[in-house]
Design an enzyme around this catalytic site. Structure first.
Site, mmCIF file in Angstrom:
data_model
loop_
_atom_site.group_PDB
_atom_site.id
_atom_site.type_symbol
_atom_site.label_atom_id
_atom_site.label_comp_id
_atom_site.label_asym_id
_atom_site.label_seq_id
_atom_site.Cartn_x
_atom_site.Cartn_y
_atom_site.Cartn_z
ATOM 1 N N ASP A 227 36.749 -7.008 28.425
ATOM 2 C CA ASP A 227 37.079 -6.439 27.116
ATOM 3 C C ASP A 227 36.064 -5.404 26.679
ATOM 4 O OD1 ASP A 227 34.939 -8.140 26.730
ATOM 5 O OD2 ASP A 227 35.651 -8.864 24.776
ATOM 6 N N HIS B 6 40.690 -9.910 17.964
ATOM 7 C CA HIS B 6 40.128 -9.375 19.209
ATOM 8 C C HIS B 6 41.049 -9.719 20.370
ATOM 9 C CE1 HIS B 6 36.953 -7.803 21.757
ATOM 10 N NE2 HIS B 6 37.062 -8.870 22.547
ATOM 11 N N CYS C 18 38.725 -2.651 21.324
ATOM 12 C CA CYS C 18 39.392 -3.671 22.150
ATOM 13 C C CYS C 18 40.877 -3.383 22.356
ATOM 14 C CB CYS C 18 39.178 -5.060 21.555
ATOM 15 S SG CYS C 18 39.892 -5.303 19.900
#
Length: 260
Positions: free
Chosen positions: A235, A223, A178
């Site tokens: 993402d 994240h 990510c």
């Protein structure tokens, strides 16, 4: 005088006859008594059912109350012990449906984890061979292809990598995690970001969700990704999946804008 004495004594033969007769009569009487007694004893010795079959199991000829109670108590203890042992064995060996389902779920989870591990190993091998074939983050920072920064341009560049597989630690088109994805895109605009979610969040300015635009960063616990508009995020999700646009699944996030 001698004549008077002689006439008053019985004769010797007569006395003997009388004694013999007396003994004979006594023997007959004794024999009768013995016969009657023998009959009575024989009658009393007959079993009760000879007189009344319905009373063959009567109290006089059956077990006593104490004997019956002893037998009943002995049987109760013995049977009760067997029943308890059977129940204990069943309880120890029984497996419920919930336990079976949990075992199946555990096996399935272990199989999925092993499949993910193998896939990650393949992705890392691919990443190691392909990441060196294109420009790196350092190359972009040294010579950014997009020197004029704009959020719309950031989002457009980030869309080019939709479908790129997730690779833990990846920061190239061979595979992204990510924060590696965000770092690689922003490097093309000359913005140097660390390879971590918390570090990238600290590099920008937090703004309200209502002011968010595509290209801003969506920051969550552990994240991040690009805001894609309409409550969506673009993402690199996790192992086994690829970069995509999907709805934001939690309310626990905030927006950070870079370049201002």
């Amino acid at each position: 005088m001698p004549e008077t004495t002689t006439s008053s004594r019985p004769a010797t033969g007569s006395v003997a006859a009388q004694a013999k007769k007396k003994r004979k009569g006594g023997w007959i009487l004794n024999a009768g008594v013995i016969t009657v007694a023998t009959g009575l004893i024989a009658t009393m010795s007959l079993p009760a059912f000879a007189f009344n079959p319905a009373d063959a199991q009567g109290t006089a000829f059956g077990p006593s109350a104490a004997d019956s109670m002893k037998k009943a108590q002995s049987q109760t203890v013995e049977v009760g012990g067997v029943a308890a042992s059977a129940v204990n064995r069943d309880a120890a060996s029984a497996t419920t449906q919930e336990q079976l389902d949990a075992q199946k779920a555990a096996v399935a989870a272990a199989a999925a984890a092993e499949a993910a591990r193998r896939q990650a190993a393949v992705q890392l091998a691919t990443y190691a061979t392909q990441s060196s074939t294109g420009p790196s983050v350092s190359d972009f920072l040294a010579n950014p292809p997009y020197p004029n920064f704009s959020l719309s341009q950031v989002f457009s560049v980030a869309q080019q990598y939709i479908g790129t597989p997730y690779v833990y630690g990846g920061a190239s088109p061979a595979g992204f995690d990510c924060s590696g994805y965000v770092m690689y895109v922003y490097a093309q605009f000359g913005i140097n970001l660390p390879h971590s979610v918390s570090g990238q969040a600290a590099m920008g300015k937090r703004i309200s969700i209502a002011d968010a635009q595509p290209g801003d960063l969506v920051i969550m616990s552990g994240h991040d990704g690009f805001y894609a508009g309409n409550g969506n995020i673009m993402d690199a999700p996790d192992t086994g999946r690829s970069i995509s646009i999907r709805p934001i699944w939690t309310s626990d996030y905030y927006i950070v804008r870079l370049g201002i």
